[in-house]
Scaffold this motif. Sequence first.
Motif, PDB file in Angstrom:
ATOM      1  N   THR A   2      -3.510  -4.043  -7.898  1.00 19.63           N
ATOM      2  CA  THR A   2      -2.191  -4.106  -8.261  1.00 19.63           C
ATOM      3  C   THR A   2      -1.565  -5.267  -7.694  1.00 19.63           C
ATOM      4  N   GLY A   3      -2.377  -6.450  -7.272  1.00 17.93           N
ATOM      5  CA  GLY A   3      -1.939  -7.549  -6.954  1.00 17.93           C
ATOM      6  C   GLY A   3      -1.670  -7.872  -5.414  1.00 17.93           C
ATOM      7  N   ASN A   4      -1.982  -6.713  -4.404  1.00 17.40           N
ATOM      8  CA  ASN A   4      -1.616  -6.801  -3.369  1.00 17.40           C
ATOM      9  C   ASN A   4      -2.944  -6.163  -2.554  1.00 17.40           C
ATOM     10  N   ALA A   5      -3.411  -6.830  -1.730  1.00 14.48           N
ATOM     11  CA  ALA A   5      -5.019  -6.379  -1.197  1.00 14.48           C
ATOM     12  C   ALA A   5      -4.753  -4.878  -0.414  1.00 14.48           C
ATOM     13  N   ASP A   6      -3.684  -5.049   0.441  1.00 17.86           N
ATOM     14  CA  ASP A   6      -3.243  -3.786   1.543  1.00 17.86           C
ATOM     15  C   ASP A   6      -3.259  -2.917   0.743  1.00 17.86           C
ATOM     16  N   ARG A   7      -2.285  -2.723  -0.505  1.00 20.11           N
ATOM     17  CA  ARG A   7      -1.885  -1.718  -1.170  1.00 20.11           C
ATOM     18  C   ARG A   7      -3.288  -1.085  -2.068  1.00 20.11           C
ATOM     19  N   ASP A   8      -3.993  -2.174  -2.667  1.00 22.99           N
ATOM     20  CA  ASP A   8      -5.019  -1.557  -3.079  1.00 22.99           C
ATOM     21  C   ASP A   8      -6.032  -0.797  -2.215  1.00 22.99           C
ATOM     22  N   THR A   9      -6.078  -1.461  -0.784  1.00 23.81           N
ATOM     23  CA  THR A   9      -6.971  -0.635   0.010  1.00 23.81           C
ATOM     24  C   THR A   9      -6.585   0.740   0.243  1.00 23.81           C
ATOM     25  N   HIS A  10      -5.158   0.898   0.382  1.00 25.40           N
ATOM     26  CA  HIS A  10      -4.597   2.270   0.623  1.00 25.40           C
ATOM     27  C   HIS A  10      -4.963   3.336  -0.502  1.00 25.40           C
ATOM     28  N   LEU A  11      -4.799   2.718  -1.806  1.00 29.23           N
ATOM     29  CA  LEU A  11      -4.959   3.389  -2.971  1.00 29.23           C
ATOM     30  C   LEU A  11      -6.624   3.831  -3.152  1.00 29.23           C
ATOM     31  N   LYS A  12      -7.524   2.851  -2.490  1.00 28.82           N
ATOM     32  CA  LYS A  12      -8.811   3.558  -2.438  1.00 28.82           C
ATOM     33  C   LYS A  12      -9.004   4.605  -1.492  1.00 28.82           C
ATOM     34  N   SER A  13      -8.298   4.815  -0.450  1.00 31.76           N
ATOM     35  CA  SER A  13      -8.397   5.351   0.721  1.00 31.76           C
ATOM     36  C   SER A  13      -8.395   7.087   0.331  1.00 31.76           C
ATOM     37  N   ALA A  14      -8.387   7.761   1.501  1.00 34.85           N
ATOM     38  CA  ALA A  14      -8.371   9.367   1.306  1.00 34.85           C
ATOM     39  C   ALA A  14      -7.024   9.945   1.001  1.00 34.85           C
ATOM     40  N   ASP A  15      -6.052   8.983   1.102  1.00 34.58           N
ATOM     41  CA  ASP A  15      -4.629   9.373   0.560  1.00 34.58           C
ATOM     42  C   ASP A  15      -4.361   9.527  -0.798  1.00 34.58           C
ATOM     43  N   PHE A  16      -5.241   8.760  -1.711  1.00 32.16           N
ATOM     44  CA  PHE A  16      -5.223   8.650  -2.908  1.00 32.16           C
ATOM     45  C   PHE A  16      -6.618   9.086  -3.649  1.00 32.16           C
ATOM     46  N   PHE A  17      -7.350   7.998  -3.862  1.00 27.71           N
ATOM     47  CA  PHE A  17      -8.283   8.101  -4.981  1.00 27.71           C
ATOM     48  C   PHE A  17      -9.526   8.503  -4.297  1.00 27.71           C
ATOM     49  N   LYS A  18      -9.593   8.585  -3.218  1.00 32.08           N
ATOM     50  CA  LYS A  18     -10.930   8.632  -2.125  1.00 32.08           C
ATOM     51  C   LYS A  18     -12.249   8.305  -3.196  1.00 32.08           C
ATOM     52  N   THR A  19     -12.193   6.948  -3.342  1.00 33.65           N
ATOM     53  CA  THR A  19     -13.312   6.286  -3.654  1.00 33.65           C
ATOM     54  C   THR A  19     -14.487   6.416  -3.562  1.00 33.65           C
ATOM     55  N   ASP A  20     -14.838   6.604  -2.091  1.00 36.50           N
ATOM     56  CA  ASP A  20     -16.212   6.781  -1.839  1.00 36.50           C
ATOM     57  C   ASP A  20     -16.688   8.052  -2.320  1.00 36.50           C
ATOM     58  N   GLU A  21     -15.702   9.032  -2.389  1.00 37.48           N
ATOM     59  CA  GLU A  21     -16.359  10.379  -2.908  1.00 37.48           C
ATOM     60  C   GLU A  21     -16.168  10.416  -4.346  1.00 37.48           C
ATOM     61  N   PHE A  22     -15.098   9.861  -4.991  1.00 32.09           N
ATOM     62  CA  PHE A  22     -14.901  10.203  -6.437  1.00 32.09           C
ATOM     63  C   PHE A  22     -14.673   8.632  -7.105  1.00 32.09           C
ATOM     64  N   PRO A  23     -16.134   8.102  -7.042  1.00 33.33           N
ATOM     65  CA  PRO A  23     -16.056   6.613  -7.500  1.00 33.33           C
ATOM     66  C   PRO A  23     -15.406   6.368  -9.018  1.00 33.33           C
TER      67      PRO A  23
END
Length: 199
Positions: free
Chosen positions: A83-104
């Motif tokens: 999204t052009g913002n590293a902190d926002r991208d990290t938040h989107l990858k977290s458990a609050d949103f996409f949970k990318t560790d669990e759902f890659p």
Amino acid sequence: MGIFGRKDSTPENTAAAGSSLATLTGDYTIDPAHTSIGFTARHAMVTNVKGSFTEFTGALHLDGENPAKSTATLDVVMDSIDTGNADRDTHLKSADFFKTDEFPTMTFRSTGAESLGGDDYRITGDLSILGVTRPITIDLEFNGAATDPFGNERVGFEGKAELLRSEWGLTWNAALETGGVLISDKIKLNFDVSAIKNA
């Protein structure tokens, strides 16, 4: 002349239509270097935040004679969100949103295709996010077909869709002091697809 079965039925164009359909019908691989998958979300009730996914694979099967047999698949690497913002991208990858560790991966599998007339088409299919699979409809415009300087036979589409993220379990939000919420439930998707015909 469209690729999902719409033909010019005038006698003088019948042979040309058949030839075009024979050329376009086949299997294609989406070219990530010339394809974009983007999204837009309303932020703080006053502006839009745009982002994209930069890693994905996909395939098309185009059947000019039988639209119902045309298919599309897409697999998106969720850690590639940008999204052009590293902190926002990290938040989107977290458990609050996409949970990318669990759902890659986010996936799309089409279930139907139809011509809407002209160069407009509609694809329906199943979108899977966070282990939740729900139907989605994508409106497409066929941009044309061409052979590039390297001999690749290409087709191009532009597409758009809307979804409510809460229907896939994406419910994190924050209330605003002035009323409303930080992030809209409605998300707009946009696609600009270039696909190469398989040899």
